[in-house]
Design a protein around this motif. Structure first.
Motif, PDB file in Angstrom:
ATOM      1  N   SER A   3       2.744   8.969 -15.860  1.00 53.88           N
ATOM      2  CA  SER A   3       1.881   7.862 -15.460  1.00 53.88           C
ATOM      3  C   SER A   3       2.542   7.078 -14.326  1.00 53.88           C
ATOM      4  CB  SER A   3       1.626   6.926 -16.644  1.00 53.88           C
ATOM      5  OG  SER A   3       2.783   6.173 -16.934  1.00 53.88           O
ATOM      6  N   PRO A   4       1.733   6.450 -13.461  1.00 51.26           N
ATOM      7  CA  PRO A   4       2.311   5.614 -12.406  1.00 51.26           C
ATOM      8  C   PRO A   4       3.195   4.495 -12.971  1.00 51.26           C
ATOM      9  CG  PRO A   4       0.026   6.068 -11.917  1.00 51.26           C
ATOM     10  CD  PRO A   4       0.284   6.589 -13.304  1.00 51.26           C
TER      11      PRO A   4
ATOM     12  N   GLU B 117       0.831  -1.205   0.000  1.00 55.82           N
ATOM     13  CA  GLU B 117       0.000   0.000   0.000  1.00 55.82           C
ATOM     14  C   GLU B 117       0.868   1.259   0.000  1.00 55.82           C
ATOM     15  OE1 GLU B 117      -3.519   2.152  -0.189  1.00 55.82           O
ATOM     16  OE2 GLU B 117      -3.212  -0.001  -0.442  1.00 55.82           O
ATOM     17  N   LEU B 118       1.941   1.248   0.787  1.00 57.37           N
ATOM     18  CA  LEU B 118       2.868   2.374   0.824  1.00 57.37           C
ATOM     19  C   LEU B 118       3.524   2.582  -0.542  1.00 57.37           C
ATOM     20  CD1 LEU B 118       4.378   4.584   2.367  1.00 57.37           C
ATOM     21  CD2 LEU B 118       5.965   2.828   3.159  1.00 57.37           C
ATOM     22  N   ALA B 119       3.932   1.499  -1.179  1.00 57.67           N
ATOM     23  CA  ALA B 119       4.544   1.598  -2.506  1.00 57.67           C
ATOM     24  C   ALA B 119       3.567   2.190  -3.520  1.00 57.67           C
ATOM     25  CB  ALA B 119       5.022   0.221  -2.972  1.00 57.67           C
ATOM     26  N   CYS B 120       2.335   1.736  -3.488  1.00 56.25           N
ATOM     27  CA  CYS B 120       1.326   2.265  -4.420  1.00 56.25           C
ATOM     28  C   CYS B 120       1.105   3.763  -4.205  1.00 56.25           C
ATOM     29  CB  CYS B 120       0.002   1.523  -4.256  1.00 56.25           C
ATOM     30  SG  CYS B 120       0.034  -0.169  -4.855  1.00 56.25           S
ATOM     31  N   ARG B 121       0.974   4.153  -2.946  1.00 56.55           N
ATOM     32  CA  ARG B 121       0.748   5.568  -2.649  1.00 56.55           C
ATOM     33  C   ARG B 121       1.949   6.418  -3.040  1.00 56.55           C
ATOM     34  NH1 ARG B 121      -2.511   5.696   3.127  1.00 56.55           N
ATOM     35  NH2 ARG B 121      -4.129   4.214   2.526  1.00 56.55           N
TER      36      ARG B 121
ATOM     37  N   VAL C  46       4.186   5.782  -5.447  1.00 57.47           N
ATOM     38  CA  VAL C  46       4.244   5.873  -6.906  1.00 57.47           C
ATOM     39  C   VAL C  46       3.188   6.847  -7.420  1.00 57.47           C
ATOM     40  CG1 VAL C  46       3.833   4.579  -9.047  1.00 57.47           C
ATOM     41  CG2 VAL C  46       5.335   3.641  -7.293  1.00 57.47           C
ATOM     42  N   ILE C  47       2.005   6.812  -6.859  1.00 55.53           N
ATOM     43  CA  ILE C  47       0.950   7.738  -7.277  1.00 55.53           C
ATOM     44  C   ILE C  47       1.352   9.179  -6.975  1.00 55.53           C
ATOM     45  CG2 ILE C  47      -1.415   8.495  -6.763  1.00 55.53           C
ATOM     46  CD1 ILE C  47      -2.091   5.469  -6.426  1.00 55.53           C
TER      47      ILE C  47
END
Length: 108
Positions: free
Chosen positions: A94-95, A78-82, A84-85
């Motif tokens: 783009s992500p 979840e931290l990685a996704c946030r 990158v966003i």
């Protein structure tokens, strides 16, 4: 039907309350000495990732003990996704492009 579900959930809840480290969380050394702070998976993920970035093995081990391995994995993801966003918005890219750049992969 709902009565059966309610009874099953009640037994599950009672089992989880009776176990130390209920909810899949392991107790840290501080908690087992009587500390009151329960770490959630996002606190654990933030501490774990920042410790990895600083190459601090003691803090890595401490954060890894706050929650189950599965919860830590979810939190790190979840931290990685946030991250990158947030970087994609900051860079106006783009992500996918940001993620590939961070990993040193060629853009496609």
């Amino acid at each position: 039907m709902f009565g059966t579900v309610r009874k099953a959930f009640g037994r599950f809840r009672d089992t989880m309350r009776a176990r130390p480290g209920a909810g899949g969380e392991e107790r840290s050394a501080k908690e087992s000495r009587g500390g009151k702070h329960n770490h959630n998976l996002f606190e654990a993920a933030a501490a774990y990732v920042s410790a990895c970035a600083e190459d601090d093995q003691d803090r890595i081990d401490e954060a890894a003990g706050w929650v189950s391995p599965e919860a830590l994995s979810f939190g790190v993801n979840e931290l990685a996704c946030r991250a990158v966003i947030a970087l994609a918005r900051e860079r106006d890219e783009s992500p996918r492009t940001v993620a590939r750049t961070l990993l040193g992969l060629p853009s496609t």
